[in-house]
Design a protein around this motif. Sequence first.
Motif, PDB file in Angstrom:
ATOM      1  N   GLN A  40       0.868  -1.165   0.000  1.00 16.61           N
ATOM      2  CA  GLN A  40       0.000   0.000   0.000  1.00 16.61           C
ATOM      3  C   GLN A  40       0.913   1.225   0.000  1.00 16.61           C
ATOM      4  OE1 GLN A  40      -3.803  -0.313   1.617  1.00 16.61           O
ATOM      5  NE2 GLN A  40      -3.373  -2.124   2.833  1.00 16.61           N
ATOM      6  N   HIS A  46       4.656   0.328   7.814  1.00 17.58           N
ATOM      7  CA  HIS A  46       5.264  -0.816   7.128  1.00 17.58           C
ATOM      8  C   HIS A  46       4.334  -1.435   6.072  1.00 17.58           C
ATOM      9  CE1 HIS A  46       3.690  -3.913  10.361  1.00 17.58           C
ATOM     10  NE2 HIS A  46       2.747  -3.119   9.918  1.00 17.58           N
ATOM     11  N   CYS A  47       3.113  -0.946   5.992  1.00 15.32           N
ATOM     12  CA  CYS A  47       2.192  -1.424   4.951  1.00 15.32           C
ATOM     13  C   CYS A  47       2.635  -0.984   3.555  1.00 15.32           C
ATOM     14  CB  CYS A  47       0.774  -0.944   5.238  1.00 15.32           C
ATOM     15  SG  CYS A  47       0.171  -1.571   6.807  1.00 15.32           S
ATOM     16  N   HIS A  51       3.747  -7.303   1.389  1.00 14.08           N
ATOM     17  CA  HIS A  51       3.343  -8.307   2.372  1.00 14.08           C
ATOM     18  C   HIS A  51       2.136  -9.054   1.817  1.00 14.08           C
ATOM     19  CE1 HIS A  51       1.068  -4.642   3.247  1.00 14.08           C
ATOM     20  NE2 HIS A  51       0.182  -5.348   3.930  1.00 14.08           N
ATOM     21  N   CYS A 124      -7.935  -3.591   1.587  1.00 13.41           N
ATOM     22  CA  CYS A 124      -9.143  -4.431   1.666  1.00 13.41           C
ATOM     23  C   CYS A 124     -10.381  -3.710   1.130  1.00 13.41           C
ATOM     24  CB  CYS A 124      -9.372  -4.858   3.116  1.00 13.41           C
ATOM     25  SG  CYS A 124      -8.154  -6.048   3.686  1.00 13.41           S
ATOM     26  N   GLU A 125     -10.521  -2.424   1.457  1.00 16.06           N
ATOM     27  CA  GLU A 125     -11.707  -1.699   0.996  1.00 16.06           C
ATOM     28  C   GLU A 125     -11.730  -1.603  -0.529  1.00 16.06           C
ATOM     29  OE1 GLU A 125      -9.711  -0.826   3.455  1.00 16.06           O
ATOM     30  OE2 GLU A 125     -10.801   0.094   5.124  1.00 16.06           O
ATOM     31  N   GLU A 156      -8.333 -10.110   5.907  1.00 10.56           N
ATOM     32  CA  GLU A 156      -6.910 -10.481   5.914  1.00 10.56           C
ATOM     33  C   GLU A 156      -6.670 -11.666   6.839  1.00 10.56           C
ATOM     34  OE1 GLU A 156      -4.869  -6.965   7.213  1.00 10.56           O
ATOM     35  OE2 GLU A 156      -4.695  -6.180   5.156  1.00 10.56           O
ATOM     36  N   ASN A 160      -8.697  -8.526  10.944  1.00  7.66           N
ATOM     37  CA  ASN A 160      -8.777  -7.385  10.027  1.00  7.66           C
ATOM     38  C   ASN A 160      -9.650  -7.695   8.819  1.00  7.66           C
ATOM     39  OD1 ASN A 160      -6.794  -6.346  11.685  1.00  7.66           O
ATOM     40  ND2 ASN A 160      -5.165  -6.417  10.163  1.00  7.66           N
TER      41      ASN A 160
HETATM   42  N1  LIG Z   1      -8.751  -0.061   6.828  1.00  6.14           N
HETATM   43  C1  LIG Z   1      -7.590  -0.657   6.458  1.00  6.14           C
HETATM   44  N2  LIG Z   1      -6.529  -0.550   7.253  1.00  6.14           N
HETATM   45  C2  LIG Z   1      -5.376  -1.150   6.914  1.00  6.14           C
HETATM   46  C3  LIG Z   1      -5.301  -1.921   5.751  1.00  6.14           C
HETATM   47  C4  LIG Z   1      -6.452  -2.028   4.921  1.00  6.14           C
HETATM   48  O1  LIG Z   1      -6.462  -2.678   3.858  1.00  6.14           O
HETATM   49  N3  LIG Z   1      -7.570  -1.374   5.315  1.00  6.14           N
HETATM   50  N4  LIG Z   1      -4.137  -2.582   5.471  1.00  6.14           N
HETATM   51  C5  LIG Z   1      -3.094  -2.524   6.273  1.00  6.14           C
HETATM   52  C6  LIG Z   1      -1.855  -3.333   6.025  1.00  6.14           C
HETATM   53  O2  LIG Z   1      -1.695  -3.540   4.652  1.00  6.14           O
HETATM   54  C7  LIG Z   1      -1.830  -4.681   6.761  1.00  6.14           C
HETATM   55  O3  LIG Z   1      -2.620  -5.552   6.016  1.00  6.14           O
HETATM   56  C8  LIG Z   1      -2.168  -4.615   8.214  1.00  6.14           C
HETATM   57  O4  LIG Z   1      -0.961  -4.426   8.863  1.00  6.14           O
HETATM   58  P1  LIG Z   1      -0.824  -3.713  10.262  1.00  6.14           P
HETATM   59  O5  LIG Z   1      -1.066  -2.259  10.126  1.00  6.14           O
HETATM   60  O6  LIG Z   1       0.473  -4.138  10.810  1.00  6.14           O
HETATM   61  O7  LIG Z   1      -2.035  -4.296  11.065  1.00  6.14           O
HETATM   62  P2  LIG Z   1      -2.039  -5.436  12.157  1.00  6.14           P
HETATM   63  O8  LIG Z   1      -3.412  -5.998  12.212  1.00  6.14           O
HETATM   64  O9  LIG Z   1      -0.949  -6.402  11.896  1.00  6.14           O
HETATM   65  O10 LIG Z   1      -1.749  -4.547  13.424  1.00  6.14           O
HETATM   66  P3  LIG Z   1      -1.801  -4.934  14.958  1.00  6.14           P
HETATM   67  O11 LIG Z   1      -1.527  -3.628  15.622  1.00  6.14           O
HETATM   68  O12 LIG Z   1      -0.744  -5.945  15.158  1.00  6.14           O
HETATM   69  O13 LIG Z   1      -3.161  -5.454  15.259  1.00  6.14           O
HETATM   70  C9  LIG Z   1      -3.074  -1.636   7.434  1.00  6.14           C
HETATM   71  N5  LIG Z   1      -4.304  -1.036   7.718  1.00  6.14           N
END
Ligand SMILES: Nc1nc2c(c(=O)[nH]1)N=C([C@H](O)[C@H](O)COP(=O)(O)OP(=O)(O)OP(=O)(O)O)CN2
Length: 172
Positions: A40, A46-47, A51, A124-125, A156, A160
């Motif tokens: 992203q 780190h997104c 990944h 995802c959205e 995911e 998530n």
């Molecule tokens: N609304 C959204 N938020 C996020 C998306 C998304 O698609 N829609 N994607 C990401 C990242 O790509 C990743 O998939 C999630 O990584 P991360 O930010 O590390 O989230 P975690 O669930 O691993 O975080 P924890 O804090 O460990 O729960 C990010 N956000």
Amino acid sequence: MTSSITMPDDRVTSTRKHIETYRSTKSYDHNEGLSCCFRQWRADSHCQLIHGYALAVKFVFATHHLDERNWCFDFGALKEVKAWLHSLLDHTMIVAADDPELPRFHNLADAKLVDLRILPGVGCEALARYVHDHVATIAREKTNGRVWLESVEIREHAGNSAIYELHSHTPH
Ligand SMILES: Nc1nc2c(c(=O)[nH]1)N=C([C@H](O)[C@H](O)COP(=O)(O)OP(=O)(O)OP(=O)(O)O)CN2
């Protein structure tokens, strides 16, 4: 105040007509093998890095009228959708059309290191919207407009997910 007892036979009360909505769902879980990777590039975390997940997809179909079998949407009518999901998400690399690193991803694809899918947006959205656009047409056509695709959820993992819904249906 307009409320009264709902009649079980025709669902019509003396003061209010209730519109019935039936829903059916179809899910492809994490074990379906829809394992893709993406980045992203707009994220400030780190997104941004490549990944991946074994994504799960859930469809919610809706109708005001069941078919002659008393079904909303045939659970078994989505084989072409399942194949399409695999072509989109199974061992693929999803990149946004506006990713500034797109030329590098094309190079990786040319070297047969990734199976590239370029989509309008990543996340995802955005993916749920993209999948919705495709499958909504199929559901409408297969049912002559009787059924509409109410929502698509992309997950995911257990924690998530995102849901895209479209609320433009006109009851018939
Ligand atoms: N609304 C959204 N938020 C996020 C998306 C998304 O698609 N829609 N994607 C990401 C990242 O790509 C990743 O998939 C999630 O990584 P991360 O930010 O590390 O989230 P975690 O669930 O691993 O975080 P924890 O804090 O460990 O729960 C990010 N956000």
